[in-house]
Write a protein that holds these residues in place. Sequence first.
Motif, short mmCIF file in Angstrom:
data_model
loop_
_atom_site.label_atom_id
_atom_site.label_comp_id
_atom_site.label_asym_id
_atom_site.label_seq_id
_atom_site.Cartn_x
_atom_site.Cartn_y
_atom_site.Cartn_z
N ALA A 153 0.80 -1.23 0.00
CA ALA A 153 0.00 0.00 0.00
C ALA A 153 0.83 1.28 0.00
O ALA A 153 0.28 2.36 0.18
CB ALA A 153 -0.92 0.00 1.22
N CYS A 154 2.15 1.20 -0.23
CA CYS A 154 2.99 2.38 -0.02
C CYS A 154 2.57 3.57 -0.88
O CYS A 154 2.66 4.72 -0.43
CB CYS A 154 4.46 2.04 -0.25
N THR A 155 2.07 3.34 -2.10
CA THR A 155 1.70 4.46 -2.96
C THR A 155 0.48 5.20 -2.42
O THR A 155 0.44 6.43 -2.40
CB THR A 155 1.42 3.97 -4.39
N ALA A 156 -0.52 4.45 -1.98
CA ALA A 156 -1.70 5.08 -1.37
C ALA A 156 -1.33 5.76 -0.06
O ALA A 156 -1.84 6.83 0.27
CB ALA A 156 -2.79 4.03 -1.14
N LEU A 157 -0.41 5.16 0.68
CA LEU A 157 -0.01 5.72 1.97
C LEU A 157 0.69 7.06 1.81
O LEU A 157 0.43 8.00 2.57
CB LEU A 157 0.91 4.73 2.69
N TRP A 189 -5.94 1.61 -0.23
CA TRP A 189 -5.29 0.65 -1.12
C TRP A 189 -6.18 -0.58 -1.34
O TRP A 189 -6.31 -1.06 -2.47
CB TRP A 189 -3.95 0.23 -0.53
N ARG A 190 -6.81 -1.07 -0.28
CA ARG A 190 -7.68 -2.24 -0.42
C ARG A 190 -8.88 -1.93 -1.31
O ARG A 190 -9.37 -2.80 -2.04
CB ARG A 190 -8.12 -2.75 0.95
N LYS A 191 -9.36 -0.68 -1.24
CA LYS A 191 -10.46 -0.28 -2.13
C LYS A 191 -10.01 -0.35 -3.59
O LYS A 191 -10.77 -0.81 -4.46
CB LYS A 191 -10.92 1.14 -1.80
N LEU A 192 -8.80 0.11 -3.86
CA LEU A 192 -8.28 0.03 -5.22
C LEU A 192 -8.13 -1.43 -5.66
O LEU A 192 -8.36 -1.76 -6.83
CB LEU A 192 -6.92 0.74 -5.31
N LYS A 214 -5.05 9.78 -9.64
CA LYS A 214 -6.23 9.88 -10.50
C LYS A 214 -7.45 9.23 -9.86
O LYS A 214 -8.59 9.59 -10.19
CB LYS A 214 -5.94 9.25 -11.85
N ALA A 215 -7.23 8.28 -8.96
CA ALA A 215 -8.34 7.63 -8.26
C ALA A 215 -8.89 8.51 -7.14
O ALA A 215 -9.83 8.11 -6.45
CB ALA A 215 -7.88 6.29 -7.70
N ASP A 216 -8.31 9.70 -6.97
CA ASP A 216 -8.76 10.66 -5.94
C ASP A 216 -8.71 10.06 -4.54
O ASP A 216 -9.62 10.27 -3.73
CB ASP A 216 -10.17 11.16 -6.25
N SER A 381 -9.35 15.99 -13.17
CA SER A 381 -9.27 14.76 -13.95
C SER A 381 -7.84 14.27 -14.05
O SER A 381 -7.58 13.12 -14.29
CB SER A 381 -9.83 14.99 -15.36
N SER A 382 -6.88 15.18 -13.88
CA SER A 382 -5.48 14.80 -13.90
C SER A 382 -4.77 15.47 -12.74
O SER A 382 -4.88 16.67 -12.55
CB SER A 382 -4.82 15.21 -15.22
N HIS A 383 -4.04 14.69 -11.96
CA HIS A 383 -3.34 15.24 -10.80
C HIS A 383 -1.86 15.41 -11.08
O HIS A 383 -1.08 15.63 -10.17
CB HIS A 383 -3.56 14.33 -9.59
N PHE A 384 -1.47 15.29 -12.36
CA PHE A 384 -0.10 15.58 -12.75
C PHE A 384 -0.11 16.81 -13.63
O PHE A 384 -0.77 16.83 -14.67
CB PHE A 384 0.51 14.40 -13.52
#
Length: 386
Positions: A153-157, A189-192, A214-216, A381-384
């Motif tokens: 889950a490191c990316t979501a964290l 992360w578990r939701k993803l 992007k998944a907000d 719509s884009s976070h980059f």
Amino acid sequence: MVKRLTRRKEKKNNYQLNSFDSDESLVFDSDGMNGDDSTTTSESSSGELSLGPELESSRNLETRLGPAQNYMVRMLSWKKRRLSFRTSAKKTELLGFDFDRHPETCSVVDSQKGEYWWEVKELVSRNGAARLKAQVFFASFDQRSERAAGESACTALVAVIAHWLHSNHASMPTRPEFDNLITQGSSEWRKLCSNTAYTNAFPDKHFDLETVLKADVRPVTVSHEKSFTGFFSPDKFECLKGAMSFDEIWNEIKSSETNNCQPRVYIISWNDHFFVLKVESKAYYIIDTLGERLFEGCKQAYMLKFDDSSLMYGKKKKKDDEMAICSGKECCREYIKRFLAAIAVEELEEEEKKGRVSAFTLHQRLQIDFHYSSFSSATSSSHFFF
């Protein structure tokens, strides 16, 4: 997706920025990807690299062909390549407390309830070449615990933690808050993981940063113009010479201190893992939710604080005596170099001398990304940003 930029030296010491966007460049995205390819990587505290069967097959073919044919094989087979990581069966200490030499530690408690608990610890690098005295703050558990259930889950964290830091500029999390951030990020992360569109793209469930933003998961954006991609010790490797180095990135971050009143938050990607760097005028902080990145067997997420009280020592060549390497915030730079990346650089340098290291491996193990993050009050719509 954050566009990859490195700095290349031209004649007469001029510089130009070159993009490594093509498949041929071998520069990976934050999660170890290149282009639109997915990978089969998983978080590993050891970071030991193993090649998939397609890579091994390609390597065997290259040994039977000449240089020109080898080049074409590498080019044509690139999009079929996948990486996988495995935890080494041999237990080696990543970072550890040298209790035999330095059994005493000093605890600093700022709250009677123990909500703030910074401890002055002495850490010894895995290769034994450096010793750091700095403040450490531990959570009650880390992302791999049963309570968090956030194996990869490191990316979501980091998105959840970065959002909290942007929402609380003048603060660092208390222990209950730190624990809560770990459970929140793991839950996101578990939701993803329950979304088949994401798991089809990332079978190992180790999502890249662009997917998470992007998944907000949290209203956080990443600015391309203020982000950096570089390598540890690129001048030691022929195929990396001229690329932007970690030290050059750090100098850019330092030079921006006088121009920024607010703390800056970078999401760092290195060696198949994400962690957070908070830059303040008086202190730098590293926030990591995987305990084993600090030392083997550690099952608690942690924060490291680098300020005027921080000191680092190193062994003198051919002597057992120690000498001061640096102090203050500069210890943060040297910690990343000497405690996290030093052994990888040493091992790959030896392989380079034997002519057995590939550009593929060098990019995977030595590339480091600093994603400059900011708070977004509106869903985009884009976070980059480019």
